[in-house]
Motif scaffolding. Structure first.
Motif, short mmCIF file in Angstrom:
data_model
loop_
_atom_site.label_atom_id
_atom_site.label_comp_id
_atom_site.label_asym_id
_atom_site.label_seq_id
_atom_site.Cartn_x
_atom_site.Cartn_y
_atom_site.Cartn_z
N ALA A 21 48.13 30.28 52.95
CA ALA A 21 48.65 31.91 53.80
C ALA A 21 48.25 33.43 52.67
O ALA A 21 47.90 34.37 53.24
CB ALA A 21 49.52 32.42 54.25
N SER A 22 47.88 32.87 51.07
CA SER A 22 47.19 33.48 50.35
C SER A 22 45.45 34.39 50.68
O SER A 22 44.79 35.00 49.99
CB SER A 22 48.10 33.20 48.95
OG SER A 22 47.05 32.25 48.76
N MET A 23 45.17 33.26 51.38
CA MET A 23 43.84 33.54 51.53
C MET A 23 43.65 34.91 51.89
O MET A 23 44.21 35.01 53.32
CB MET A 23 42.73 32.29 52.05
CG MET A 23 43.35 30.91 51.31
SD MET A 23 42.47 29.60 52.03
CE MET A 23 41.14 30.21 52.26
N PRO A 24 42.23 35.71 51.58
CA PRO A 24 42.23 36.31 52.46
C PRO A 24 41.11 35.84 53.53
O PRO A 24 41.05 35.41 53.66
CB PRO A 24 41.34 37.45 51.62
CG PRO A 24 41.06 36.01 50.54
CD PRO A 24 41.65 34.89 50.80
N PRO B 102 43.30 43.17 58.56
CA PRO B 102 43.49 44.96 58.26
C PRO B 102 43.09 45.60 57.17
O PRO B 102 43.61 45.03 56.32
CB PRO B 102 44.76 45.43 59.08
CG PRO B 102 45.06 44.66 59.03
CD PRO B 102 44.95 43.06 58.95
N ARG B 103 42.21 46.60 56.75
CA ARG B 103 42.04 46.80 55.67
C ARG B 103 43.04 47.19 54.92
O ARG B 103 44.13 48.16 55.11
CB ARG B 103 41.19 48.18 55.41
CG ARG B 103 39.48 47.41 55.99
CD ARG B 103 38.99 48.90 55.73
NE ARG B 103 38.47 49.75 55.34
CZ ARG B 103 37.47 50.51 54.24
NH1 ARG B 103 37.54 51.28 55.48
NH2 ARG B 103 37.65 51.03 53.22
N LYS B 104 43.38 47.24 53.36
CA LYS B 104 44.42 47.72 52.59
C LYS B 104 45.42 47.34 53.00
O LYS B 104 46.76 47.30 52.86
CB LYS B 104 44.79 49.33 52.78
CG LYS B 104 42.97 50.58 52.08
CD LYS B 104 43.74 51.45 52.30
CE LYS B 104 43.30 51.98 51.62
NZ LYS B 104 43.02 53.39 51.53
N THR B 105 45.44 45.50 53.63
CA THR B 105 46.75 45.13 53.80
C THR B 105 47.61 44.50 52.88
O THR B 105 46.29 43.70 51.63
CB THR B 105 47.07 43.94 54.92
OG1 THR B 105 46.20 45.03 56.13
CG2 THR B 105 47.67 43.50 54.99
N HIS B 106 48.58 43.94 52.39
CA HIS B 106 48.71 43.31 51.34
C HIS B 106 48.98 41.95 51.35
O HIS B 106 49.75 41.52 52.68
CB HIS B 106 50.90 43.53 50.75
CG HIS B 106 50.56 45.03 50.41
ND1 HIS B 106 50.55 45.26 48.58
CD2 HIS B 106 50.97 46.07 50.77
CE1 HIS B 106 50.25 46.44 47.98
NE2 HIS B 106 50.99 46.95 49.21
N LEU B 107 48.01 41.32 50.81
CA LEU B 107 47.89 39.74 50.91
C LEU B 107 49.36 38.66 50.19
O LEU B 107 49.77 38.93 49.43
CB LEU B 107 47.24 39.10 50.18
CG LEU B 107 45.82 39.55 50.71
CD1 LEU B 107 44.02 38.70 49.32
CD2 LEU B 107 45.35 38.68 51.92
N PRO B 108 49.76 37.88 51.45
CA PRO B 108 51.15 37.26 50.82
C PRO B 108 50.51 36.14 49.96
O PRO B 108 49.41 35.86 49.38
CB PRO B 108 51.47 36.46 52.43
CG PRO B 108 50.24 36.75 53.70
CD PRO B 108 48.95 37.86 52.57
N THR B 109 51.45 36.41 48.45
CA THR B 109 52.14 36.05 47.29
C THR B 109 53.58 35.15 47.78
O THR B 109 54.43 35.01 48.58
CB THR B 109 52.11 36.85 46.68
OG1 THR B 109 53.39 37.46 46.69
CG2 THR B 109 51.14 37.84 46.41
#
Length: 324
Positions: free
Chosen positions: A258-261, A266-273
């Protein structure tokens, strides 16, 4: 002859410290089939590099110890092999590409001499024969003007070229197993791709098996046949690469994926961590260590979950919380 070139069975590796003996690799098992590439993935501190150093018996001494298990290469147990046998196996049957090429290469010797040293030890080549073979190996790993580069020192080469030299040393004696410990560390994206493509081509050319240690699941997807997911010194999931990406089962594996871009993010979306961090080696719980990270009470983490096969070749640490 077994279909597996390498079989790691119930490997336990520990380090002696002032605070007592601490297990960095805790009873892990996996196989490397002949001609295949097995990826080992996980965060820093999960035991990936210690696993690699245990296979070739290059643990820091006298602190590092293999407490149990076996490492079978073509049926020969490397854990009980003599030092003389290991000198022959390292570089001869197993080639290792270390994580940082600047520290893997000797700064006071030319790269040609460093490549020729392995050829002299394992194949008995003379200095002149070793130099000619080193030039050919540099050409093979696509270093331009190899006749000139063979007499240069590591500091005169770029990071990508130094990594190619390390690959040339690892492949000099045509080993049956190549261990690549994060071979693209500190390289830019373009050079990373070149190095990984080169490794794949050379593996196919020599019919060698390989272990690729990396943090990058994208690299795993593109270059590996199967994948081992490590967390806190244990294997939490292992499967053929397509199966793992299609049906990730353990919560830690799902978190990594899930943390892979993604290109469609969408641009400027926070990636899950993944919340929290890997516990220190002295704080590992006896039970599910990912549950420990998630804050589950210590009195509920007393028993290690068993490994369960959920489909052919797909095994997972069957914690009822992480794998409901």
């Amino acid at each position: 002859m077994s279909d597996n070139l390498l079989e790691v069975r119930n490997l336990v590796t520990a380090f002696d410290t002032d605070g007592g003996q601490l297990r960095a690799v805790d009873d892990i098992s996996f196989t490397v089939p002949r001609g295949s590439c097995v990826g080992i993935v996980g965060e820093s501190g999960c035991g990936k590099s210690v696993t690699a150093m245990s296979i070739i018996r290059l643990l820091p001494q006298p602190m590092g110890k293999i407490l149990g298990g076996s490492v079978l290469l073509n049926g020969k147990d490397l854990v009980t092999a003599s030092l003389e046998d290991m000198y022959r196996i390292r570089g001869g049957e197993i080639g290792t590409i270390f994580q940082e090429p600047m520290t893997a290469l000797n700064p006071v010797h030319t790269i040609g001499r460093q490549i020729a040293e392995s050829l002299a030890i394992h194949k008995g080549m003379s200095p002149a024969e070793g130099r000619n073979a080193a030039i050919e190996l540099l050409r093979r790993v696509r270093i331009p003007a190899p006749e000139q580069r063979v007499d240069e020192y590591p500091h005169q080469l770029s990071g990508g070229m130094r990594q190619r030299v390390v690959i040339a040393i690892a492949l000099a004696c045509t080993p049956s197993l190549i261990i690549a410990d994060e071979p693209t560390t500190a390289l830019d994206v373009t050079v990373q791709a070149q190095i990984l493509d080169l490794l794949r081509e050379l593996r196919e050319e020599t019919h060698a098996s390989s272990i690729l240690i990396t943090h990058d699941l994208g690299v795993i997807a593109q270059h590996c046949d199967s994948v081992v997911v490590m967390y806190a010194g244990r294997i939490v999931e292992t499967a053929p690469v397509r199966e793992l990406f299609t049906h990730p089962t353990h919560a830690y594996t799902r978190g990594l994926l899930a943390s892979m871009p993604r290109l469609d993010t969408p641009r400027k979306t926070h990636l899950p961590t993944i919340l929290g961090q890997v516990a220190g080696i002295g704080e590992f719980a006896a039970g599910c260590r990912f549950c420990q990270r998630m804050g589950r009470p210590a009195d509920e983490l007393l028993e290690r979950p068993p490994m369960k096969e959920i489909s052919p070749g797909h095994l997972v640490e069957a914690c009822p919380v992480c794998c409901p």
